[in-house]
Design an enzyme around this catalytic site. Structure first.
Site, PDB file in Angstrom:
ATOM      1  N   CYS A  79     -36.074 -67.744 -45.626  1.00 56.24           N
ATOM      2  CA  CYS A  79     -36.940 -66.969 -44.966  1.00 56.24           C
ATOM      3  C   CYS A  79     -38.146 -66.488 -45.830  1.00 56.24           C
ATOM      4  O   CYS A  79     -39.073 -67.298 -46.072  1.00 56.24           O
ATOM      5  CB  CYS A  79     -35.961 -65.807 -44.644  1.00 56.24           C
ATOM      6  N   HIS A 167     -31.640 -67.602 -41.578  1.00 55.99           N
ATOM      7  CA  HIS A 167     -30.506 -67.148 -42.268  1.00 55.99           C
ATOM      8  C   HIS A 167     -29.204 -67.944 -42.169  1.00 55.99           C
ATOM      9  O   HIS A 167     -28.309 -67.620 -41.345  1.00 55.99           O
ATOM     10  CB  HIS A 167     -30.486 -65.623 -42.226  1.00 55.99           C
ATOM     11  N   GLU A 169     -26.802 -67.521 -44.181  1.00 51.29           N
ATOM     12  CA  GLU A 169     -25.479 -66.582 -44.695  1.00 51.29           C
ATOM     13  C   GLU A 169     -24.893 -65.856 -43.438  1.00 51.29           C
ATOM     14  O   GLU A 169     -23.795 -65.340 -43.866  1.00 51.29           O
ATOM     15  CB  GLU A 169     -26.132 -65.599 -45.676  1.00 51.29           C
ATOM     16  N   SER A 221      -6.852 -45.076 -60.229  1.00 48.76           N
ATOM     17  CA  SER A 221      -7.160 -44.122 -58.804  1.00 48.76           C
ATOM     18  C   SER A 221      -5.784 -44.494 -57.774  1.00 48.76           C
ATOM     19  O   SER A 221      -5.900 -43.831 -57.120  1.00 48.76           O
ATOM     20  CB  SER A 221      -8.401 -44.672 -58.443  1.00 48.76           C
ATOM     21  N   GLY A 222      -5.057 -45.461 -58.073  1.00 47.52           N
ATOM     22  CA  GLY A 222      -3.927 -45.738 -57.055  1.00 47.52           C
ATOM     23  C   GLY A 222      -4.643 -46.885 -56.230  1.00 47.52           C
ATOM     24  O   GLY A 222      -3.856 -47.222 -55.295  1.00 47.52           O
ATOM     25  N   GLY A 223      -6.025 -47.212 -56.290  1.00 48.02           N
ATOM     26  CA  GLY A 223      -6.430 -48.146 -55.423  1.00 48.02           C
ATOM     27  C   GLY A 223      -6.590 -49.431 -55.958  1.00 48.02           C
ATOM     28  O   GLY A 223      -5.957 -49.906 -56.760  1.00 48.02           O
ATOM     29  N   ASP A 225      -8.802 -51.607 -56.675  1.00 42.98           N
ATOM     30  CA  ASP A 225      -9.757 -52.064 -57.543  1.00 42.98           C
ATOM     31  C   ASP A 225      -9.174 -51.768 -59.195  1.00 42.98           C
ATOM     32  O   ASP A 225      -9.112 -52.566 -59.919  1.00 42.98           O
ATOM     33  CB  ASP A 225     -11.134 -51.578 -57.833  1.00 42.98           C
ATOM     34  N   SER A 226      -8.761 -50.515 -59.275  1.00 42.77           N
ATOM     35  CA  SER A 226      -8.398 -50.080 -60.719  1.00 42.77           C
ATOM     36  C   SER A 226      -7.009 -50.679 -61.158  1.00 42.77           C
ATOM     37  O   SER A 226      -6.671 -50.952 -62.394  1.00 42.77           O
ATOM     38  CB  SER A 226      -8.375 -48.449 -60.528  1.00 42.77           C
ATOM     39  N   THR A 227      -6.210 -50.942 -60.039  1.00 42.88           N
ATOM     40  CA  THR A 227      -4.874 -51.405 -60.182  1.00 42.88           C
ATOM     41  C   THR A 227      -5.019 -52.880 -60.674  1.00 42.88           C
ATOM     42  O   THR A 227      -4.321 -53.345 -61.811  1.00 42.88           O
ATOM     43  CB  THR A 227      -3.822 -51.428 -58.933  1.00 42.88           C
TER      44      THR A 227
END
Length: 509
Positions: A79, A167, A169, A221-223, A225-227
């Site tokens: 583009c 585009h 994508e 955090s329990g989520g 990502d952090s786990t």
């Protein structure tokens, strides 16, 4: 890695989506602002130029020096990138007679061109531009057209430079993924070696080398990502990882206790810290979303600093930062607007003598889950909906009080448990409740009430960059609304958010 793809961001809303599509091909890529091209390009096999809200004809149009790239690395210009290459190399770009936006079909495709291998005429593409290329540079060869766009795709003779005015994508370009694969694999010779297993092996090796014999403190955090970050670090450094799970008073109902219980069986060294009062005190009187985020971020840092001093000789603070956090939090020379700040992005203040380690910094959310599966983390934990770092503070619009937190925790619990009971939880990417800063008139029994309004939000998405609201069953919404109003004192009205991202964000703040 010697098979990286460099994506130069000119400010397009779709730039992250380009990266997502490249990663789906098992090819590693990184996004850099057009104004900060890496000096060392030896690790890159190909370059993609993104779209942009700018016009190449404008005085302030992005105009990077591509002399170290052109003719040396394969280029795919998308583009704005296609118009840029034409405009500054002898072609002619003019405003379109009408804005070229939406679905179109490739009516002509030049035969025997690698970029369009296995793509047939009439393939649907997605256009999004107000300028168009009227004349190509002298050494350019037209590759494809649509009924309205003559120069929908072209290449430069004598070099591996390709340009398209649509585009590939976005979902609406039906053969977009094939085109990207043709460019990256057939033309650039990039290896499709970016897999969860490869990431785990490489990251564990890098963490061992970087951290050495030092100690790391990680905020759980329990989520997801952090786990996943914790398990990766544990794999690399074992008992030299010290995990801290902070109750900021803004978690979901009973979450502090339930998350600590989950971690007992994962072999992680976890300490729970209840700092609820400290966070609520820091938030007192704050209504602005950014002020709330910063207050929470600063308090997190203070809590971690206090806890880190309880552990001798800690060198690193680990964080579960992921790629969209990094991109959304950085505004570079104008093109990328800062949507919101993230409490775990941007480094640490000088007084905190810890270095940062972020093992997931370059991953998108769905990639984090695949890495977690590779690490054999429990499916239920990996399937948890994302939950914002600032917690319920950004789901309570306006100032924060303990009573508002109580109300929202109860509402959220009824909503999330209802999704589980109705077997809807795993069909939703993220869900939560929002306490609105308005009150409405209601009638309960023979009495008039004037109480709080809550909004329910449920979206489907891949990585949170785009999202559609979920068409939950009316019967479920009806039962949930009735349960909330009957059980949660202080609420007399429930609404359901049917906004998609964009234009709305998933969270309200």
């Amino acid at each position: 890695m010697q098979n990286n793809v460099l994506i130069l961001d000119f400010g397009s809303q779709y730039t992250q989506l380009i990266a997502r599509r490249v990663r789906e091909l098992n090819i590693y890529c990184e996004i850099y602002p057009y104004s900060k091209i890496p000096e060392d390009l030896s690790g890159f096999k190909a370059v993609i130029l993104s779209g942009s809200p700018f016009s190449v004809r404008a005085e302030d149009a992005p105009h990077p020096d591509l002399s170290q790239i052109r003719g040396k690395l394969p280029i795919l210009a998308v583009c704005y990138g296609a118009q840029y290459l034409a405009h500054f190399n002898g072609g002619r770009v003019e405003p379109s007679g009408t804005r070229e936006y939406g679905r179109a079909n490739l009516t002509v495709i030049k035969d025997a061109e690698e970029l369009f291998a296995d793509i047939k005429e009439n393939s649907q593409v997605w256009m999004s531009h107000s300028d168009t290329i009227k004349e190509l540079p002298e050494n350019a060869v037209r590759l494809a057209s649509t009924s309205d766009v003559l120069n929908a795709a072209y290449r430069i003779d004598g070099e591996q430079t390709y340009a398209i005015q649509f585009h590939p994508e976005v979902y609406h370009s039906t053969d977009g993924k094939q085109l990207l694969e043709n460019f990256l694999v057939r033309i650039a010779g990039t290896k499709q070696s970016w897999t969860p297993g490869a990431f785990v092996d490489l990251t564990v090796s890098e963490l061992k080398e970087k951290i050495g014999d030092d100690k790391v403190v990680l905020g759980l955090s329990g989520g997801v990502d952090s786990t996943v970050a914790a398990v990766l670090l544990n794999k690399a450094i074992g008992d030299r990882l010290y995990c801290i799970f902070v109750n900021n008073g803004l978690l979901r109902k009973n979450e502090f206790e339930s998350v600590l219980d989950q971690y007992k069986h994962m072999g992680l060294n976890v300490k729970g810290v209840d700092a609820s009062d400290r966070f609520l005190k820091a938030l007192k009187g704050l209504s602005d979303p950014e002020e709330k985020r910063k207050a929470i971020g600063n308090t997190f840092i203070e809590v971690f600093d206090d806890e880190a001093h309880e552990i001798t000789d800690v060198t690193y603070l680990a964080q579960g930062t992921i790629y969209p956090d990094v991109i959304e939090s950085v505004s570079v020379n104008g093109p990328s607007v800062t949507i919101k700040s993230h409490h775990n992005v941007g480094g640490l203040p000088d007084f905190m003598k810890l270095k940062v380690v972020e093992p997931l910094r370059m991953l998108f959310k769905d990639e984090v889950r695949r890495v977690g599966a590779e690490l054999e983390i429990d499916k239920e934990l990996l399937g948890r909906h994302p939950f914002p770092g600032p917690g319920l503070a950004i789901r309570i619009l306006g100032d924060i009080t303990a009573e508002k937190v109580r109300i929202l925790q109860e509402v959220d619990h009824i909503f999330i448990q209802g999704l589980r009971d109705w077997m809807l939880y795993d069909k939703v990417w993220q869900a939560g409740a929002i306490l609105l800063p308005v009150q409405s008139v209601g009638v309960m029994g023979d009495e008039r009430t004037y109480e709080q309004v809550v909004a329910l939000r449920a979206v489907e998405s891949t990585d949170g960059m785009t999202a559609d609201w979920v068409n939950l069953p009316y019967e479920f919404l009806q039962k949930t609304s009735n349960t909330i109003i009957n059980r949660v004192k202080g609420v007399n009205r429930v609404v359901y958010d049917i906004s998609s991202k964009p234009p709305a964000t998933i969270e309200w703040e």
